[in-house]
Design an enzyme around this catalytic site. Structure first.
Site, mmCIF file in Angstrom:
data_model
loop_
_atom_site.group_PDB
_atom_site.id
_atom_site.type_symbol
_atom_site.label_atom_id
_atom_site.label_comp_id
_atom_site.label_asym_id
_atom_site.label_seq_id
_atom_site.Cartn_x
_atom_site.Cartn_y
_atom_site.Cartn_z
ATOM 1 N N GLU A 50 14.689 -14.354 1.581
ATOM 2 C CA GLU A 50 15.477 -15.115 2.548
ATOM 3 C C GLU A 50 14.744 -16.393 2.981
ATOM 4 O O GLU A 50 15.372 -17.342 3.416
ATOM 5 C CB GLU A 50 15.761 -14.112 3.685
ATOM 6 C CG GLU A 50 15.708 -14.459 5.107
ATOM 7 C CD GLU A 50 15.449 -13.172 5.927
ATOM 8 O OE1 GLU A 50 14.538 -13.186 6.765
ATOM 9 O OE2 GLU A 50 16.151 -12.161 5.709
ATOM 10 N N ASP A 61 0.832 -1.197 0.000
ATOM 11 C CA ASP A 61 0.000 0.000 0.000
ATOM 12 C C ASP A 61 0.876 1.260 0.000
ATOM 13 O O ASP A 61 1.898 1.304 0.687
ATOM 14 C CB ASP A 61 -0.850 -0.041 1.280
ATOM 15 C CG ASP A 61 -1.941 0.994 1.313
ATOM 16 O OD1 ASP A 61 -2.809 0.954 0.426
ATOM 17 O OD2 ASP A 61 -1.934 1.844 2.226
HETATM 18 C C1 BGC Z 1 -5.471 2.152 -0.503
HETATM 19 C C2 BGC Z 1 -6.686 2.813 0.063
HETATM 20 C C3 BGC Z 1 -6.361 3.242 1.473
HETATM 21 C C4 BGC Z 1 -5.100 4.121 1.499
HETATM 22 C C5 BGC Z 1 -4.569 4.286 2.866
HETATM 23 C C6 BGC Z 1 -4.568 3.360 -0.589
HETATM 24 O O1 BGC Z 1 -3.741 3.432 -1.551
HETATM 25 O O2 BGC Z 1 -5.660 1.535 -1.749
HETATM 26 O O3 BGC Z 1 -7.828 2.024 -0.009
HETATM 27 O O4 BGC Z 1 -7.419 3.985 1.971
HETATM 28 O O5 BGC Z 1 -4.087 3.576 0.718
HETATM 29 O O6 BGC Z 1 -4.049 3.093 3.366
#
Ligand code: BGC
Length: 544
Positions: free
Chosen positions: A259, A206
């Site tokens: 690893e 993310d």
């Molecule tokens: C995710 C979102 C999320 C945000 C914060 C984004 O890129 O895809 O759904 O709300 O990151 O974590």
């Protein structure tokens, strides 16, 4: 980046499951892991190689899992660790890989780490988050000009207890971890190893480029411009996004996943933003490889024109020369569904599905995309999505309703419609956590299963074709001569070729090439002596 035995991820098709909306197995109106397990045979049948699950970790669910309060526990409404393990094993038994969604940049403000960190200036975790003294009298002005999403307000939040500010780059309840603290790195790497030991095949990362901020906390320079998703950005984010230290982190993470047993068999795919050089840099180099893949988000904001597609394909050939590959995506849980971007014209959505599944790259489908699921308009005022609620005071409803981007992300997260029953086969509850889309009774998996001409049959055919034909999953890509509204390209592998010709215009076209039509996105295409006759808004795949 050489190709080895562990290069399954190059040939795979990823399917994103948003667990909360995929399948409810216990009638509480919320999807869960047991529900996902029950639907895995559907995904295997679709030809999917890799299932990416949006976060199901313990979380107060204020951002529906993107606010984690325990990285090695499962949120009770989704199941437990034993069910997660069963899910991974079942997917493997069906020949699929499992990729989890890792939120490294921030935790929930209810994570015990943050509660401890916020409790005083000198507790053992005092330095686990990005704390800073403020400016001005009493330090009550934020430390610098760093802003949250859409530049709407400061990214800093005040803590009365510490009389200091903490950084929360996304929303206030998602404090940013301090990745320069070796203890934080060790704790997060331990969580990663935990899931690798359980057998997961990789991670979607993310907002990966946000993690390492400028250690000197310098102000971002003022430079108004149009950012992604047609939003105006006032500032360059040079000190908060895409700093070179994120690339080093990518390389360190790669070392962690390499690893474990079966090294070189795991995959990291990053949600990263920026220009081509920046985005590619996360892949590392021969000496120190980084992420295996990064998402290329250009197709999320496609224009339905031959020119756009041609330019995108050309650009990817330049920006992701083999052996690198873009992870390609038309939809996800944050952005508008394709069917709405094309004004509900399913012919166009089908052409785009053919493009996604025949171009060079690793395609990702978002749940429901295979049946042409639509956005469900839901007013900002009632949004469950915290991002929608954050934007509410700045965005009049009539604007939110008209712009192509969905500010209230609930609209793209409504439950998956499996059949025409009252709960659409998603739930037996009369109250699913988000309403079913208005089309659920007519546009659902069961209806489309029964119709050989449906979008579902087309997508399944294309996913399987890609899985089975080396030209499509491993071949090179070369644009072929085509005029006007037509785009044509060849996928070639070890002397075999497959040609894809997309007529994106409103009129029938004649493409002066030859071949047998292997697949078409709609009726009426035919091979004639003069060439391939292709109806408006139709794509074909051809073999010699
Ligand atoms: C995710 C979102 C999320 C945000 C914060 C984004 O890129 O895809 O759904 O709300 O990151 O974590």
């Amino acid at each position: 980046m050489s190709e080895g035995a562990g290069d399954w991820w190059r040939r795979t098709t990823i399917y994103q499951v948003y667990p909360r909306s995929f399948q409810d197995s216990d009638g509480d109106g919320i999807g869960d892991l047991r529900g996902v397990i029950d639907r895995l045979p559907y995904l295997a049948d679709l030809g999917i190689g890799t299932v990416w699950l949006s976060p199901f970790f313990a979380s107060p669910q204020r951002d529906f899992g993107y606010d984690v309060s325990d990285y090695t526990a499962v949120a009770p409404e989704y199941g437990d660790l034993a069910t997660a393990r069963e899910l991974i094993d079942t997917a493997h038994a069906l020949g699929m890989r499992v990729v989890l969604d890792l939120v490294l940049n921030h935790t929930s403000d209810e994570h015990p780490w943050f509660l401890e960190s916020a409790s005083s200036r000198d507790n053992p975790k005092a330095d686990w988050y990005l704390w800073h003294d403020g400016r001005g009298r009493g330090g009550r002005r934020p430390p610098n000009n760093w802003k949250g999403p859409l530049d709407l307000r400061t990214a800093w939040r005040w803590s009365e207890t510490r009389r200091q500010w903490y950084l929360a780059s996304f929303l206030g309840f998602q404090p940013d971890l301090n990745w320069r603290n070796p203890e934080v790195r060790a704790a997060m790497f331990a969580a990663i190893r935990f899931w690798l030991d359980l057998g997961v095949d990789g991670f979607r990362l993310d907002v990966f480029g946000w993690i390492m901020k400028d250690p000197a906390f310098r102000d971002n320079p003022l430079r108004p411009r149009l950012g992604g998703g047609d939003v105006i950005r006032l500032r360059d984010r040079v000190f908060t996004e895409g700093t070179p230290d994120n690339v080093v982190l990518a390389q360190d993470l790669r070392a962690v996943v390499d690893e474990v047993d079966g090294a070189d068999d795991r995959m990291l795919v990053g949600e990263v933003f920026g220009g081509p050089a920046k985005v590619r840099s996360y892949l590392g180099d021969e000496r120190r490889p980084g992420l295996h893949l990064v998402f290329a988000f250009d197709l999320l904001e496609f224009r339905f024109t031959a020119r756009f597609v041609r330019e995108t394909l050309e650009r990817y050939e330049r920006e992701f020369p083999a052996p690198s590959l873009p992870a390609t995506v038309l939809e996800n849980h944050d952005r508008s569904r394709v069917m709405d971007r094309v004004g509900g014209d399913e012919r166009k959505a089908r052409v785009l599905a053919m493009l996604l599944l025949t171009m060079r790259g690793v395609p990702t489908l978002y749940q429901g995309q295979e049946i042409g699921m639509r956005n469900t308009y839901l007013p900002l005022r009632g949004a469950l999505d915290p991002f929608g609620r954050e934007v509410l005071p700045w965005m009049p409803e009539w604007i939110s309703r008209r712009i192509p981007e969905r500010i209230n992300r609930d609209e793209v997260r409504t439950p998956m419609p499996w059949d025409g029953s009252a709960g659409a086969g998603f739930t037996t509850s009369a109250h699913p956590w988000l309403p079913l889309g208005p089309e659920s009774g007519v546009r659902n998996v069961a209806v489309q299963e029964a119709d050989a001409g449906s979008m579902l049959h087309l997508v399944r055919d294309l996913v399987r074709l890609r899985r089975d034909r080396p030209e499509l999953h491993s071949g090179s890509l070369r644009l072929l001569p085509a005029e006007g509204d037509v785009v044509a390209f060849a996928r070639e592998h070890e002397g075999r070729a497959l040609h894809v010709v997309l007529n994106m215009g409103p009129r029938e076209a004649l493409w002066p090439g030859s071949g047998d039509i292997l697949r078409a996105t709609g009726p009426g295409a035919e091979a004639t002596a003069a060439g391939i006759r292709i109806p408006a808004c139709t794509g074909v795949a051809l073999v010699e």
